[in-house]
Motif scaffolding. Structure first.
Motif, PDB file in Angstrom:
ATOM      1  N   GLY A  73      -7.534   0.313  -5.490  1.00 34.64           N
ATOM      2  CA  GLY A  73      -8.685  -0.539  -5.810  1.00 34.64           C
ATOM      3  C   GLY A  73      -8.307  -1.852  -6.475  1.00 34.64           C
ATOM      4  N   THR A  74      -7.082  -1.942  -7.009  1.00 33.96           N
ATOM      5  CA  THR A  74      -6.629  -3.190  -7.621  1.00 33.96           C
ATOM      6  C   THR A  74      -6.275  -4.200  -6.534  1.00 33.96           C
ATOM      7  OG1 THR A  74      -5.696  -1.936  -9.460  1.00 33.96           O
ATOM      8  CG2 THR A  74      -4.940  -4.201  -9.191  1.00 33.96           C
ATOM      9  N   PRO A  75      -6.719  -5.460  -6.650  1.00 30.05           N
ATOM     10  CA  PRO A  75      -6.427  -6.455  -5.600  1.00 30.05           C
ATOM     11  C   PRO A  75      -4.934  -6.600  -5.327  1.00 30.05           C
ATOM     12  CG  PRO A  75      -8.070  -7.300  -7.123  1.00 30.05           C
ATOM     13  CD  PRO A  75      -7.561  -6.020  -7.722  1.00 30.05           C
ATOM     14  N   PHE A  76      -4.589  -6.824  -4.066  1.00 26.33           N
ATOM     15  CA  PHE A  76      -3.214  -7.067  -3.653  1.00 26.33           C
ATOM     16  C   PHE A  76      -2.955  -8.571  -3.671  1.00 26.33           C
ATOM     17  CE2 PHE A  76      -4.182  -2.968  -1.850  1.00 26.33           C
ATOM     18  CZ  PHE A  76      -2.999  -2.257  -1.932  1.00 26.33           C
ATOM     19  N   LYS A  77      -1.808  -8.964  -4.177  1.00 24.39           N
ATOM     20  CA  LYS A  77      -1.405 -10.367  -4.176  1.00 24.39           C
ATOM     21  C   LYS A  77      -0.528 -10.599  -2.955  1.00 24.39           C
ATOM     22  CE  LYS A  77      -0.853 -14.523  -5.950  1.00 24.39           C
ATOM     23  NZ  LYS A  77      -1.967 -15.489  -6.049  1.00 24.39           N
ATOM     24  N   LEU A  78      -1.041 -11.318  -1.973  1.00 24.64           N
ATOM     25  CA  LEU A  78      -0.316 -11.611  -0.740  1.00 24.64           C
ATOM     26  C   LEU A  78      -0.128 -13.122  -0.650  1.00 24.64           C
ATOM     27  CD1 LEU A  78      -2.288  -9.294   1.729  1.00 24.64           C
ATOM     28  CD2 LEU A  78      -0.280  -8.730   0.350  1.00 24.64           C
TER      29      LEU A  78
ATOM     30  N   GLY B 106      -0.074   2.170  12.535  1.00 21.37           N
ATOM     31  CA  GLY B 106      -1.075   1.202  12.113  1.00 21.37           C
ATOM     32  C   GLY B 106      -1.256   1.192  10.604  1.00 21.37           C
ATOM     33  N   ASP B 107      -2.494   1.392  10.170  1.00 17.32           N
ATOM     34  CA  ASP B 107      -2.799   1.407   8.740  1.00 17.32           C
ATOM     35  C   ASP B 107      -3.124   2.825   8.268  1.00 17.32           C
ATOM     36  OD1 ASP B 107      -5.107   1.513  10.249  1.00 17.32           O
ATOM     37  OD2 ASP B 107      -6.332   0.471   8.778  1.00 17.32           O
ATOM     38  N   GLU B 108      -2.583   3.825   8.945  1.00 18.86           N
ATOM     39  CA  GLU B 108      -2.836   5.219   8.591  1.00 18.86           C
ATOM     40  C   GLU B 108      -1.610   5.844   7.922  1.00 18.86           C
ATOM     41  OE1 GLU B 108      -6.244   6.824  11.642  1.00 18.86           O
ATOM     42  OE2 GLU B 108      -4.155   7.232  12.144  1.00 18.86           O
ATOM     43  N   PHE B 109      -1.861   6.478   6.796  1.00 17.74           N
ATOM     44  CA  PHE B 109      -0.813   7.157   6.041  1.00 17.74           C
ATOM     45  C   PHE B 109      -1.210   8.623   5.859  1.00 17.74           C
ATOM     46  CE2 PHE B 109      -0.710   2.720   4.892  1.00 17.74           C
ATOM     47  CZ  PHE B 109       0.639   2.416   4.785  1.00 17.74           C
TER      48      PHE B 109
ATOM     49  N   ALA C  21       0.834  -1.206   0.000  1.00 15.29           N
ATOM     50  CA  ALA C  21       0.000   0.000   0.000  1.00 15.29           C
ATOM     51  C   ALA C  21       0.867   1.253   0.000  1.00 15.29           C
ATOM     52  CB  ALA C  21      -0.921  -0.006   1.214  1.00 15.29           C
ATOM     53  N   ALA C  22       1.959   1.236   0.776  1.00 16.14           N
ATOM     54  CA  ALA C  22       2.866   2.381   0.801  1.00 16.14           C
ATOM     55  C   ALA C  22       3.432   2.657  -0.586  1.00 16.14           C
ATOM     56  CB  ALA C  22       3.995   2.123   1.797  1.00 16.14           C
ATOM     57  N   GLY C  23       3.792   1.588  -1.302  1.00 16.18           N
ATOM     58  CA  GLY C  23       4.315   1.762  -2.653  1.00 16.18           C
ATOM     59  C   GLY C  23       3.298   2.359  -3.601  1.00 16.18           C
ATOM     60  N   ARG C  24       2.050   1.950  -3.475  1.00 12.32           N
ATOM     61  CA  ARG C  24       1.008   2.484  -4.370  1.00 12.32           C
ATOM     62  C   ARG C  24       0.716   3.948  -4.067  1.00 12.32           C
ATOM     63  NH1 ARG C  24      -3.506  -2.335  -5.313  1.00 12.32           N
ATOM     64  NH2 ARG C  24      -2.002  -3.996  -5.777  1.00 12.32           N
ATOM     65  N   ILE C  25       0.735   4.303  -2.797  1.00 13.13           N
ATOM     66  CA  ILE C  25       0.484   5.709  -2.454  1.00 13.13           C
ATOM     67  C   ILE C  25       1.610   6.582  -2.982  1.00 13.13           C
ATOM     68  CG2 ILE C  25       0.197   7.350  -0.562  1.00 13.13           C
ATOM     69  CD1 ILE C  25      -1.068   5.062   1.056  1.00 13.13           C
ATOM     70  N   ARG C  26       2.854   6.116  -2.827  1.00 13.81           N
ATOM     71  CA  ARG C  26       3.987   6.888  -3.341  1.00 13.81           C
ATOM     72  C   ARG C  26       3.900   7.046  -4.852  1.00 13.81           C
ATOM     73  NH1 ARG C  26       9.161   4.446  -0.106  1.00 13.81           N
ATOM     74  NH2 ARG C  26       8.061   2.515  -0.614  1.00 13.81           N
ATOM     75  N   ALA C  27       3.385   6.005  -5.525  1.00 11.10           N
ATOM     76  CA  ALA C  27       3.271   6.071  -6.981  1.00 11.10           C
ATOM     77  C   ALA C  27       2.218   7.086  -7.429  1.00 11.10           C
ATOM     78  CB  ALA C  27       2.925   4.691  -7.530  1.00 11.10           C
ATOM     79  N   ALA C  28       1.334   7.479  -6.527  1.00 12.04           N
ATOM     80  CA  ALA C  28       0.243   8.390  -6.888  1.00 12.04           C
ATOM     81  C   ALA C  28       0.615   9.860  -6.717  1.00 12.04           C
ATOM     82  CB  ALA C  28      -0.993   8.072  -6.045  1.00 12.04           C
ATOM     83  N   VAL C  29       1.749  10.144  -6.089  1.00  9.12           N
ATOM     84  CA  VAL C  29       2.105  11.536  -5.797  1.00  9.12           C
ATOM     85  C   VAL C  29       3.406  11.910  -6.501  1.00  9.12           C
ATOM     86  CG1 VAL C  29       0.953  11.375  -3.566  1.00  9.12           C
ATOM     87  CG2 VAL C  29       3.413  10.955  -3.698  1.00  9.12           C
ATOM     88  N   ARG C  30       3.761  13.192  -6.424  1.00  9.15           N
ATOM     89  CA  ARG C  30       4.994  13.680  -7.016  1.00  9.15           C
ATOM     90  C   ARG C  30       6.194  13.322  -6.137  1.00  9.15           C
ATOM     91  NH1 ARG C  30       3.111  19.798  -6.947  1.00  9.15           N
ATOM     92  NH2 ARG C  30       2.842  19.051  -4.806  1.00  9.15           N
TER      93      ARG C  30
ATOM     94  N   ALA D  52      -6.124  12.372  -4.821  1.00  8.92           N
ATOM     95  CA  ALA D  52      -6.954  11.440  -4.052  1.00  8.92           C
ATOM     96  C   ALA D  52      -7.601  10.406  -4.967  1.00  8.92           C
ATOM     97  CB  ALA D  52      -8.021  12.202  -3.274  1.00  8.92           C
ATOM     98  N   GLU D  53      -8.070  10.843  -6.125  1.00  9.90           N
ATOM     99  CA  GLU D  53      -8.690   9.910  -7.071  1.00  9.90           C
ATOM    100  C   GLU D  53      -7.678   8.888  -7.580  1.00  9.90           C
ATOM    101  OE1 GLU D  53     -10.174  12.637  -9.928  1.00  9.90           O
ATOM    102  OE2 GLU D  53     -12.054  13.039  -8.845  1.00  9.90           O
ATOM    103  N   LYS D  54      -6.436   9.322  -7.778  1.00  9.66           N
ATOM    104  CA  LYS D  54      -5.404   8.403  -8.246  1.00  9.66           C
ATOM    105  C   LYS D  54      -5.073   7.370  -7.171  1.00  9.66           C
ATOM    106  CE  LYS D  54      -0.921   8.321 -10.582  1.00  9.66           C
ATOM    107  NZ  LYS D  54       0.220   9.136 -11.080  1.00  9.66           N
ATOM    108  N   VAL D  55      -5.023   7.812  -5.907  1.00 11.34           N
ATOM    109  CA  VAL D  55      -4.785   6.881  -4.800  1.00 11.34           C
ATOM    110  C   VAL D  55      -5.901   5.835  -4.742  1.00 11.34           C
ATOM    111  CG1 VAL D  55      -4.639   6.629  -2.296  1.00 11.34           C
ATOM    112  CG2 VAL D  55      -3.422   8.496  -3.433  1.00 11.34           C
ATOM    113  N   LEU D  56      -7.147   6.296  -4.839  1.00  7.79           N
ATOM    114  CA  LEU D  56      -8.285   5.368  -4.789  1.00  7.79           C
ATOM    115  C   LEU D  56      -8.221   4.358  -5.929  1.00  7.79           C
ATOM    116  CD1 LEU D  56     -11.163   7.873  -3.921  1.00  7.79           C
ATOM    117  CD2 LEU D  56     -10.251   6.098  -2.420  1.00  7.79           C
ATOM    118  N   ALA D  57      -7.851   4.826  -7.108  1.00 12.11           N
ATOM    119  CA  ALA D  57      -7.791   3.933  -8.269  1.00 12.11           C
ATOM    120  C   ALA D  57      -6.684   2.892  -8.099  1.00 12.11           C
ATOM    121  CB  ALA D  57      -7.560   4.746  -9.541  1.00 12.11           C
ATOM    122  N   LEU D  58      -5.514   3.317  -7.665  1.00 13.37           N
ATOM    123  CA  LEU D  58      -4.398   2.385  -7.491  1.00 13.37           C
ATOM    124  C   LEU D  58      -4.674   1.379  -6.381  1.00 13.37           C
ATOM    125  CD1 LEU D  58      -1.307   4.771  -7.836  1.00 13.37           C
ATOM    126  CD2 LEU D  58      -2.070   3.038  -9.457  1.00 13.37           C
TER     127      LEU D  58
END
Length: 581
Positions: free
Chosen positions: A246-251, A218-221, A199-208, A238-244
């Motif tokens: 929304g894709t299932p995580f492979k664990l 915990g689970d708060e960023f 999740a941290a990687g996806r959030i970083r991918a959504a920002v500059r 925010a929309e980009k974070v939600l979109a990224l």
């Protein structure tokens, strides 16, 4: 043994001293030193900005600078670069000040040999690396390697100061993973950690690159967006974070979908200091959670007066059980063949002293997070059993009540013993109590939870799987548990319309699976006559929802009895179905 190469920037204005240093390091038996020699501070600053060096060997007397200012300039330009002072000034006070300013060692010319100098440079590098590691541990989250709460607050303060100088705005986003606790509880902490890193990687991918992403616990960023001109500039992020997300995580062998709730506050529109901005973004985020999650919300002034914020809600919940503020309401479950009420589902309500009756969606997640769900679950089970005994003794109620159990409750070692004790010391029939678990508990294969379910089944209690059809359950586990009831996911029921073949095919499959396992299939959230008619036509066994009744207080349950002594909605069903035939 191969020597390790160490690149040294020698800052020395005396050519003879520079040659002496080079001769001293040439014969090192441990390391191979590659020296670059400059004579001024300006040259040194240029080199450390544009080239890589492992360590700086610095004289304090230079043509363009002298004393501790040389250390200060180098340290402020490249804080991570170790500095060893080599000077002709033999002064203990200056040596101490140089170390306090940022130097790793202080040597006096003429008081050592090549071995001492080589060792000092090596130790300086190692000492600086240890300092960097300690600083990283203090300022960064070890799991995700994102800034932690301490560094986040420091960067937020800096961002607001820069925004004040430049006349720009700063958007602060609070991001919370929806239902992360459930994943952690059902799959285990190792998978939970994998999810947080991904999740941290996806959030970083959504920002500059210049934006700060932090994990504050915990689970708060959080995300700090600097240099924006309008509050609405944060919406696309925010929309980009939600979109990224929304894709299932492979664990491992599991696929997990985790949505996010995002609250946004903007400086200076919503707050003029860091703490107020944090509080505003936090409130906005919990407003998203209260409205169903998987969205974002900008802070509004009206939120300030709301007592549904995380802090006040959590604080009130700590005392709610002791103050007897919880109530149990019961929603009827109707047999679709006879129209009789065959069961009730127990649903908790919180009668807040000032807000009135609060539905579970607004407080159960908080109870899950802080562990209060276990104590409340015990209270709920004891209360329902007491009510069941009362109804059965007076002949004024149906035979069975369903109670929901969370994954955390199933891990409580006292659960089986408590229910065993209740059944042993009362006249309650085990068959009259049905325990509902979410489908995900079985899907994720939580060994402790499944073991508890087996033990409960051996007591003679009924088992139901709630929200069936929301994911892929372990059918083998369902069969081994001899599950008594499958409750169709309410989202599927909401989509069932006459002629909708795709959705109806899923419902048909669930009904077939349930009947193949000798389980009753019950539809939740039935609200329309059309849904009722379709479910009846396709062989669904039971239903509950607003079409029949909302959840009722215990005292009102007896009103379901007709004048002929039957519990149910036979006449209502006949009337409703006649309209669609």
């Amino acid at each position: 043994m191969d020597k390790s190469e160490i690149k040294v920037l020698l800052v020395e204005s005396n050519p003879a001293d520079a040659r002496l240093v080079q001769d001293m390091l040439r014969d090192s038996k441990i390391n191979e030193f590659v020296l670059t020699h400059v004579e001024t501070l300006a040259q040194a600053l240029h080199h450390i900005v544009n080239e890589h060096y492992d360590v700086v060997l610095l004289d304090l007397t230079l043509p363009d600078a002298s004393g501790l200012s040389t250390v200060i300039h180098l340290q402020s330009t490249r804080p991570e670069l170790p500095i060893v002072v080599l000077t002709g000034v033999n002064d203990q006070n200056i040596a101490l000040q140089a170390m306090q300013t940022g130097a790793q060692d202080y040597l006096v010319k003429g008081q050592g040999d090549g071995h001492l100098l080589s060792r000092a440079l090596q130790y300086a590098i190692e000492r600086k690396e240890r300092q960097a590691k300690l600083l990283f541990l203090a300022q960064y989250d070890q799991l995700t390697e994102l800034p932690n709460r301490i560094l986040f607050k420091d960067r937020l303060e800096g961002a607001l100061k820069r925004a004040e100088r430049t006349g720009t705005a700063v958007a602060l986003m609070f991001i919370d993973l929806d239902r992360f606790k459930f994943v952690n509880d059902t799959l285990g902490h190792d998978y939970g950690d994998q999810l947080l890193k991904a999740a941290a990687g996806r959030i970083r991918a959504a920002v500059r690159a210049q934006d700060t992403v932090a994990r504050i616990g915990g689970d708060e960023f959080t995300v700090i967006l600097e240099g924006i001109t309008r509050p609405e500039d944060a919406a696309p992020v925010a929309e980009k974070v939600l979109a990224l997300m929304g894709t299932p995580f492979k664990l491992g062998q599991h696929q997990v979908t985790v949505t996010t709730s995002i609250g946004i506050a903007v400086y200076p529109a919503n707050a003029d200091d860091p703490q107020e901005l944090i509080r505003a973004a936090d409130n906005a985020m919990y407003r998203v959670k209260a409205r169903g999650r998987n969205s974002f919300q900008f802070f509004t002034a009206a939120m300030n007066s709301s007592v549904t914020g995380r802090g006040s809600m959590a604080n009130s919940l700590r005392h709610a059980l002791a103050r007897n503020e919880f109530e149990i309401h019961y929603q009827p479950q109707v047999d679709l063949r006879s129209g009789d009420v065959v069961s009730l589902e127990a649903l908790v309500r919180w009668r807040h002293p000032t807000l009135g009756l609060i539905p579970p969606a607004r407080f159960l997640n908080l109870q899950e997070e802080n562990g209060q769900i276990v104590a409340m679950g015990q209270w709920l089970l004891r209360s329902v059993c007491t009510q069941l005994i009362h109804w059965q003794q007076h002949g004024t109620g149906p035979l069975r009540v369903a109670v929901n159990l969370s994954a955390r409750e199933l891990k409580n070692p006292e659960l089986t013993a408590m229910l065993t004790d209740i059944l042993r010391h009362s006249s309650l029939s085990p068959y009259s109590l049905e325990l509902e678990v979410a489908e995900n508990v079985l899907r994720e294969g939580d060994a402790a939870a499944v073991s508890t379910l087996f033990a409960l089944k051996q007591l003679g209690l009924r088992l139901a799987v709630d929200d069936f059809g929301s994911s892929a359950s372990s059918l083998r586990c369902l069969r081994r548990l001899h599950v008594d009831t499958l409750k169709i996911d309410h989202a599927l029921i909401n989509e069932v319309n006459d002629g909708d073949e795709e959705e109806m095919a899923v419902v048909d499959a669930i009904i077939a699976v349930g009947h193949h396992m000798d389980a009753q299939v019950v539809a939740k959230s039935v609200e329309t006559t059309s849904q009722l008619a379709i479910l009846c036509a396709h062989g669904c066994d039971g239903a509950q929802g607003f079409l029949f009744s909302e959840a009722l207080p215990a005292d009102s349950v007896t009103m379901l009895r007709s004048e002929h002594g039957r519990w149910g909605y036979a006449k209502q069903m006949q009337r409703e179905l006649s309209h669609v035939q």
